[in-house]
Write a protein that holds these residues in place. Structure first.
Motif, PDB file in Angstrom:
ATOM      1  N   ARG A 181       0.818  -1.207   0.000  1.00  0.00           N
ATOM      2  CA  ARG A 181       0.000   0.000   0.000  1.00  0.00           C
ATOM      3  C   ARG A 181       0.861   1.271   0.000  1.00  0.00           C
ATOM      4  N   LEU A 182       2.096   1.197   0.507  1.00  0.00           N
ATOM      5  CA  LEU A 182       2.978   2.355   0.506  1.00  0.00           C
ATOM      6  C   LEU A 182       3.823   2.430  -0.751  1.00  0.00           C
ATOM      7  N   ALA A 183       3.896   1.359  -1.511  1.00  0.00           N
ATOM      8  CA  ALA A 183       4.729   1.318  -2.699  1.00  0.00           C
ATOM      9  C   ALA A 183       4.077   2.037  -3.872  1.00  0.00           C
TER      10      ALA A 183
END
Length: 67
Positions: free
Chosen positions: A64-66
C-alpha cells in the motif's frame, strides 16, 4: 615459613609435600602460559589486514505504501 603438620603420618606428610610442589609448579606454568598467550595474540594482530565483505540490503515496503 614452613607449615608444621602435627598428627599426620609420614605418608600423609609426603603427599602434602607432593601436592604443594605440584601446585607451585602449576602456578609457575600458568605464568608462562599467560606470557605465551599474550605473545601469540600480539603476533596475530601485529599486522592487521582490512577485509571487505559484500553486503546486501533489502527494503521491505508494504504494498500500500509502494504506490
Amino acid at each position: 615459613v614452613q607449615l608444621q603438620l602435627g598428627g599426620f603420618s609420614q605418608d600423609e606428610r609426603q603427599q602434602y609435600e607432593r601436592n604443594l610442589s605440584a601446585l607451585e609448579e602449576r602456578a609457575h606454568q600458568i605464568d608462562e602460559e599467560i606470557t605465551q598467550e599474550v605473545k601469540r595474540i600480539q603476533e596475530r594482530f601485529a599486522d592487521p589486514q582490512p577485509r571487505l565483505f559484500p553486503v546486501a540490503v533489502t527494503y521491505l515496503v508494504p504494498e500500500r505504501l509502494a504506490r
